[in-house]
Design a protein around this motif. Structure first.
Motif, PDB file in Angstrom:
ATOM      1  N   LYS A   1       0.816  -1.210   0.000  1.00 40.40           N
ATOM      2  CA  LYS A   1       0.000   0.000   0.000  1.00 40.40           C
ATOM      3  C   LYS A   1       0.852   1.263   0.000  1.00 40.40           C
ATOM      4  O   LYS A   1       1.915   1.327   0.610  1.00 40.40           O
ATOM      5  N   ALA A   2       0.345   2.267  -0.700  1.00 38.23           N
ATOM      6  CA  ALA A   2       0.966   3.587  -0.740  1.00 38.23           C
ATOM      7  C   ALA A   2      -0.127   4.571  -1.143  1.00 38.23           C
ATOM      8  O   ALA A   2      -1.311   4.211  -1.192  1.00 38.23           O
TER       9      ALA A   2
ATOM     10  N   GLU B   1      -5.426   6.381  -2.684  1.00 41.87           N
ATOM     11  CA  GLU B   1      -4.746   5.126  -2.403  1.00 41.87           C
ATOM     12  C   GLU B   1      -4.248   4.456  -3.686  1.00 41.87           C
ATOM     13  O   GLU B   1      -4.937   4.455  -4.704  1.00 41.87           O
ATOM     14  N   ILE B   2      -3.041   3.889  -3.591  1.00 45.25           N
ATOM     15  CA  ILE B   2      -2.472   3.111  -4.696  1.00 45.25           C
ATOM     16  C   ILE B   2      -1.814   1.859  -4.126  1.00 45.25           C
ATOM     17  O   ILE B   2      -1.700   1.701  -2.904  1.00 45.25           O
ATOM     18  N   GLU B   3      -1.342   1.014  -5.010  1.00 46.92           N
ATOM     19  CA  GLU B   3      -0.578  -0.160  -4.617  1.00 46.92           C
ATOM     20  C   GLU B   3       0.703  -0.209  -5.442  1.00 46.92           C
ATOM     21  O   GLU B   3       0.660  -0.052  -6.666  1.00 46.92           O
ATOM     22  N   ILE B   4       1.830  -0.373  -4.768  1.00 52.54           N
ATOM     23  CA  ILE B   4       3.094  -0.570  -5.468  1.00 52.54           C
ATOM     24  C   ILE B   4       3.213  -2.060  -5.753  1.00 52.54           C
ATOM     25  O   ILE B   4       3.256  -2.883  -4.837  1.00 52.54           O
ATOM     26  N   GLN B   5       3.260  -2.425  -7.038  1.00 53.28           N
ATOM     27  CA  GLN B   5       3.233  -3.834  -7.420  1.00 53.28           C
ATOM     28  C   GLN B   5       4.608  -4.408  -7.717  1.00 53.28           C
ATOM     29  O   GLN B   5       4.870  -5.569  -7.443  1.00 53.28           O
ATOM     30  N   LYS B   6       5.489  -3.601  -8.323  1.00 55.94           N
ATOM     31  CA  LYS B   6       6.839  -4.069  -8.650  1.00 55.94           C
ATOM     32  C   LYS B   6       7.836  -2.941  -8.395  1.00 55.94           C
ATOM     33  O   LYS B   6       7.496  -1.770  -8.507  1.00 55.94           O
ATOM     34  N   ILE B   7       9.064  -3.327  -8.069  1.00 62.97           N
ATOM     35  CA  ILE B   7      10.119  -2.350  -7.802  1.00 62.97           C
ATOM     36  C   ILE B   7      11.393  -2.790  -8.523  1.00 62.97           C
ATOM     37  O   ILE B   7      11.788  -3.953  -8.428  1.00 62.97           O
TER      38      ILE B   7
ATOM     39  N   ILE C   1       3.006   0.995 -10.383  1.00 65.19           N
ATOM     40  CA  ILE C   1       1.958   1.316  -9.409  1.00 65.19           C
ATOM     41  C   ILE C   1       0.576   1.081 -10.025  1.00 65.19           C
ATOM     42  O   ILE C   1       0.416   1.120 -11.243  1.00 65.19           O
ATOM     43  N   ARG C   2      -0.373   0.841  -9.164  1.00 61.06           N
ATOM     44  CA  ARG C   2      -1.751   0.613  -9.595  1.00 61.06           C
ATOM     45  C   ARG C   2      -2.685   1.468  -8.750  1.00 61.06           C
ATOM     46  O   ARG C   2      -2.590   1.477  -7.518  1.00 61.06           O
ATOM     47  N   ILE C   3      -3.562   2.210  -9.405  1.00 63.07           N
ATOM     48  CA  ILE C   3      -4.544   3.023  -8.690  1.00 63.07           C
ATOM     49  C   ILE C   3      -5.614   2.096  -8.110  1.00 63.07           C
ATOM     50  O   ILE C   3      -6.223   1.304  -8.834  1.00 63.07           O
TER      51      ILE C   3
ATOM     52  N   PRO D   1       3.159  13.286  -6.315  1.00 64.80           N
ATOM     53  CA  PRO D   1       4.023  12.656  -5.310  1.00 64.80           C
ATOM     54  C   PRO D   1       3.490  11.285  -4.885  1.00 64.80           C
ATOM     55  O   PRO D   1       2.284  11.091  -4.750  1.00 64.80           O
ATOM     56  N   ILE D   2       4.405  10.337  -4.682  1.00 63.61           N
ATOM     57  CA  ILE D   2       4.066   9.013  -4.168  1.00 63.61           C
ATOM     58  C   ILE D   2       4.549   8.937  -2.722  1.00 63.61           C
ATOM     59  O   ILE D   2       5.725   9.185  -2.442  1.00 63.61           O
TER      60      ILE D   2
END
Length: 446
Positions: free
Chosen positions: A339-340, A355-361, A374-376, A396-397
């Motif tokens: 979550k982010a 709200e978003i989700e960080i899926q890969k880095i 990222i995914r909304i 900004p994230i």
């Protein structure tokens, strides 16, 4: 004889089994070694004075060592889950670089990890829309064409001179070229005589000469090029350094729409803007924030740098309404899947958190603007925009109460998802711009 034969067969089978077991064990160790090389990061960025935990998990019984006085390494045996895990606490006592050696069985080198300590700092996180007016340094060629002469013949003076789309003309006829008007004046006054041209291609300066021809269409002298000297649009302000008043926006550079080349800044203005409407994004067609900055015509800063990581400059000294709030930065090593949130504006100049989700880095590629996928997930934003839309670049994230990055791109075929860049890449550019301003008088509104 039969007994000796059986003994020989048994010994042969044992030898083969031993060799096979040894081969399998060696292969397992080799695979574990290779996997460990890829799993362990090549570099770690820490905030000076803050603790960071790294867990080394491998069947190779790895250990970490350092002989740097800058880096403090503490083994936390009470936090190990099993015999294969070795957690360490890393602390950098100040800014700088150090190395951490990872070794198998305490003496066989496996990997060297570069540890970089950056200052722990706070910035003003923004998320509100801004208008961007950029004038290039010189004029950019966006297309090379032909000139039709009175007898119907077609000639290509620019092509013969070696000029290509994407080249930036900075000098012509012994004069500095700052605008299309400057170039047109030199060509019109040439009387058909060859003109010396100075141009830039991929940051390298070249010289050539081009002969203008009189066009049958309007009897004006032409050299067969289409050019552009400015760009304008809407973006999002990411952060402001409260000390230097240097800002960072967009998270990615402004490129020419025709050539894809990064525009070189001659001058530019950052302007106050409002969002008047939203064009919702759908699969295959990116959406767009419809902004207005011309009616206000209020300049809030200048533009000093347009690079791969965004647009940077300094706010005008008489601009006292940044609408930003103080927040600590987070290095890329602290970013994790999960979550982010992002700060964005989808109406007027009201900044909201979604709200978003960080899926890969992708922590290994700090030279990219696509460090995070990222995914909304916020239904409010999805209903209003369909996901990430043009104009949200620079939003900004945030994660775990820190500013970790900014939105940069949208997936054309999946507008709910997109890319983000690490904030430290943007801060590095802002630091360089702040260095240029040292000793210079503060900016003012214009």
């Amino acid at each position: 004889m039969k007994r000796d034969y059986r003994r020989s067969v048994i010994l042969l089978l044992k030898r083969k089994w031993f060799l096979l077991s040894f081969f399998i064990l060696s292969l397992m160790v080799a695979v574990a070694y290779v996997v460990t090389l890829f799993v362990l990061p090549g570099h770690i960025t820490l905030l000076a004075g803050e603790d960071y935990t790294i867990s080394i998990r491998s069947p190779l019984f790895l250990q970490a060592f350092t002989d740097s006085s800058l880096l403090k390494l503490t083994y936390m045996d009470d936090q190990a889950v099993d015999a294969f895990e070795r957690p360490y606490k890393l602390t950098c006592t100040g800014e700088g670089r150090a190395e951490m050696e990872v070794k198998m069985l305490g003496f066989i080198p496996v990997k060297t990890i570069e540890v970089k300590a950056i200052p722990s700092q706070q910035v003003l996180v923004c998320g509100f829309p801004v208008g961007i007016k950029l004038k290039t340094s010189g004029v950019m060629i966006i297309n090379v064409s032909s000139v039709v002469l009175e007898n119907g013949e077609k000639v290509s003076p620019a092509e013969e001179a070696g000029l290509l789309a994407g080249d930036i003309i900075i000098g012509a006829g012994g004069k500095n070229i700052q605008s299309i008007k400057d170039l047109v004046s030199v060509i019109e006054n040439s009387n058909g005589k060859p003109i010396p041209i100075t141009y830039v291609r991929r940051n390298v300066k070249y010289h050539t000469s081009v002969k203008p021809f009189k066009s049958a269409e309007d009897t004006q002298y032409r050299i067969g090029i289409w050019v552009r000297d400015s760009s304008a649009g809407i973006g999002t302000l990411t952060f402001i350094d409260p000390e230097s008043k240097v800002y960072g926006a967009l998270g990615h550079g402004i490129s020419d729409i025709d050539t894809g080349s990064l525009l070189q800044v001659g001058s530019g203005q950052l302007m106050r803007s409002n969002i008047k409407g939203v064009k919702k994004g759908i699969k295959g067609t990116p959406g767009e924030l419809e902004g207005d900055f011309l009616s206000k015509n209020q300049v809030i800063g200048d533009i000093e740098l347009n690079c791969d990581f965004g647009v940077y400059g300094r706010l005008a000294d008489d601009f006292h309404d940044p609408k930003g709030r103080p927040i600590s930065i987070g290095s890329h090593s602290l970013v994790h899947v999960g979550k982010a949130s992002i700060l964005a504006c989808i109406r007027d100049d009201i900044v909201e958190e979604f709200e978003i989700e960080i899926q890969k880095i992708a922590k290994w590629d700090l030279g990219s603007t696509k460090n995070m996928v990222i995914r909304i997930t916020d239904k409010r934003l999805l209903q209003a925009t369909g996901g990430i839309v043009q104009g949200m670049s620079g939003s900004p994230i945030l994660q775990d109460g820190r500013l970790i990055g900014a939105v940069t791109h949208v997936f054309i075929n999946d507008p709910e998802r997109g890319y983000g860049v690490f904030i430290e890449s943007m801060l590095q550019q802002a630091k360089a711009v702040a260095g240029r301003y040292r000793g210079m008088p503060k900016a003012s509104g214009f």
